[in-house]
Structure formats: structure tokens, C-alpha cells
Design an enzyme around this catalytic site. Sequence first.
Site, PDB file in Angstrom:
ATOM      1  NE  ARG A 184      -8.152  18.852 -59.137  1.00 33.53           N
ATOM      2  CZ  ARG A 184      -6.937  18.323 -59.308  1.00 33.53           C
ATOM      3  NH1 ARG A 184      -6.787  17.046 -59.542  1.00 33.53           N
ATOM      4  NH2 ARG A 184      -5.861  19.091 -59.218  1.00 33.53           N
ATOM      5  CD  GLU A 227     -10.057  14.040 -54.035  1.00 29.63           C
ATOM      6  OE1 GLU A 227      -8.972  14.585 -53.749  1.00 29.63           O
ATOM      7  OE2 GLU A 227     -10.331  13.646 -55.173  1.00 29.63           O
ATOM      8  CG  HIS A 260      -6.196  13.044 -55.607  1.00 26.21           C
ATOM      9  ND1 HIS A 260      -6.997  14.142 -55.646  1.00 26.21           N
ATOM     10  CD2 HIS A 260      -5.299  13.201 -56.617  1.00 26.21           C
ATOM     11  CE1 HIS A 260      -6.614  14.940 -56.634  1.00 26.21           C
ATOM     12  NE2 HIS A 260      -5.583  14.384 -57.233  1.00 26.21           N
TER      13      HIS A 260
HETATM   14  C1  8YV Z   1      -1.956  16.053 -56.810  1.00 24.12           C
HETATM   15  C2  8YV Z   1      -3.200  16.435 -58.985  1.00 24.12           C
HETATM   16  O1  8YV Z   1      -2.500  15.041 -56.048  1.00 24.12           O
HETATM   17  O2  8YV Z   1      -1.578  17.500 -60.290  1.00 24.12           O
HETATM   18  C3  8YV Z   1      -2.744  17.434 -59.981  1.00 24.12           C
HETATM   19  O3  8YV Z   1      -3.596  18.164 -60.506  1.00 24.12           O
HETATM   20  O4  8YV Z   1      -4.335  16.182 -58.837  1.00 24.12           O
HETATM   21  C4  8YV Z   1      -2.208  15.670 -58.210  1.00 24.12           C
HETATM   22  O5  8YV Z   1      -1.026  15.540 -58.880  1.00 24.12           O
HETATM   23  C5  8YV Z   1      -2.440  17.274 -56.151  1.00 24.12           C
HETATM   24  O6  8YV Z   1      -2.566  18.362 -56.929  1.00 24.12           O
HETATM   25  C6  8YV Z   1      -1.493  17.511 -54.976  1.00 24.12           C
HETATM   26  O7  8YV Z   1      -1.533  18.764 -54.506  1.00 24.12           O
END
Ligand code: 8YV
Length: 312
Positions: free
Chosen positions: A231, A260, A278
Site C-alpha cells: 500500500r 491513488e 495498482h
Molecule cells: C486490488 C489489492 O487492487 O487485494 C488487494 O489488497 O490491493 C488489489 O488486489 C484492490 O483491492 C481492488 O479493490
Amino acid sequence: MKPEILVASPMPAPTMRSLDENFILHKLFEAKDQDAFLAAIKDKVRGIATSGGKGASAALMDALPKTEIIANFGVGYDAVDVPAAKARNIPITNTPDVLTDDVADLALALLLDSARLISRADRFVRAGLWLKGNHPFGQAVAGKKLGIVGLGRIGAAIATRAEAFKLQVSWHGPRPKPDAKWPYVADLVTLAREVDFLCVICPLTPQTFHLITREVMEALGPEGTLINVARGPVVDEAALVDALKTGKLGHAALDVFEDEPRVPEALFAMENTVLLPHQGSATTETRTAMGQLVVDNLVAHFAGKPLLTRVA
Ligand code: 8YV
């Protein structure tokens, strides 16, 4: 009667179809006036399906007081206000395992890209610059050292892949793990000093916010590479921009950012960065599987069955 749920953010088409088959959907992301939209469905909505980016705030839980479950599309659920959900007895589910391989693949792709200058060389060819001379050399990967911050499921999958590329792996986390196959380094700055590549793949929590400080980046050093597939806020982004600008950190390969989709523009012109929007889990197969887990958790809840992947 199908249960009514809020879909807080858009989901892949197969997920939307599957949600639609099982529930009456209220799509927050299509609403012009979100407050009025929520007020109108306040007494009906019993579940929330949301994305890792959007999450669910305490205000959203208050706006929908009949919420019984929050299903998060993503393994990271840092955008869901966990204490607020706990206080309201609302369970939270996430989407682990199904994305492990894809995120680990992307971490290795970023490592290889920064070392072998793949994106940069691609830009070079497209700009017609090969006609004028050769592209600069990259650096070898085999025999180098990789430090992993966070040896969870994805961290371990990254470590396994890295070994196939003849990288020597060590790792840091809040505590050693007795069954970990790779050496643990208790002090993050020490780990950063020892390795060539530092890959961040820990959850975002109050404890990991800005865990990657200026000091860590400077310990990684002018030849070092920071890779972030976790993150954005785990890295102090202002310090990162500065460290790259002043050459105190060599390279950064980033899939995630603090705000983001806003990426610091100072990074755009830097040839020593690889910047992705991402993309860790962004394959058709994995996004479909993640969506199915969201649906399956919601269906299990409303059928009175145990949740498949409850995290809180
Ligand atoms: C997704 C992510 O882009 O799973 C996660 O924690 O960061 C990614 O797989 C995101 O959560 C999509 O909503």
C-alpha cells in the site's frame, strides 16, 4: 426475497452478474447524490460489497444501520474502518489466496524491470533512439540480495520466486516466524543496508504507516531498489521522491501510491522509476476469482452458513 446489498464500487462484469443473481443491488458508484441515495435505502440494505480502495467508513455504516456484513474485494482491507465494524458487530471478509501468485509475479516483474531497465528500454526503442546509439546497461539480478518486508502468503510467494532467479532472500516483520525458510532481520534499517532490493508487501496498519522512512531508503542506498506492491502509505512518499531526486536511493518500482490515482508528478520524468497503476491482482482470472469470493461470502452469510474468509 433476495437480500438487498450496497455495491460501493464497480466490480468486474462476472462479479456484477453473480451479485445480481443473488441480491437486489444498490450501486452507490452510479448515484449522483450519494447522501440522498443512501438515505433512500437506509432501512433495506443488509450487506456491503466494496473494493479495497473504497472500503467502508464509519459514516457509511451509520448511513446503513441494518448492515450485517462487509465483503471487501481485495486482500487488504485497510480502507474498511475495522474498529467501527467491530463496534457494530459487523463481520468483514476479504479475498486472500486467490491473488497470491499474481501479486508475487508482479513483484518479480517490477524487480526485473528495474534491474534490466525493461520499461525504460521499451521507451528508448519507441522513441527511435536505438538508431542513434545503444541503451545503457542495467544490473544483474542473479547473486544479489532481496529483503522482503512482510513474510505473509504473498511475501513467501515472492521469496520462492526470487530464489529461482538466484536471489538471496531475507526478511523483516514485526516478529520472527518459527517455520520461515528465510533468515529474519529484526531491524529494518539493517535489512535495508544489507540488501540490493527491498520489496514491501505488508498490510497497511497504524504500525506500518510510513514504515519505509527516509532512513530506510538511505540505508538501501544509491545502488538500491525499493519495490512496493503493498500500500502506498507504507512508504513515506515525499521522502521517497526526495531520496530518488538526490540519488540517495537508486531506483523505485511502485505499484501503489499514497493518494491513488494521483502519482507525484516529480516521478514521471525520473528514468530510475517504474510506475504502475495498482496492478498486483489485475488479471482476468484473479479478479474473477476475487469477485466470486466476495459473492460466496455474502451468499454464505445470508444462508446462515460460516463465512469463507472472515478477517474481522
Ligand atoms: C486490488 C489489492 O487492487 O487485494 C488487494 O489488497 O490491493 C488489489 O488486489 C484492490 O483491492 C481492488 O479493490
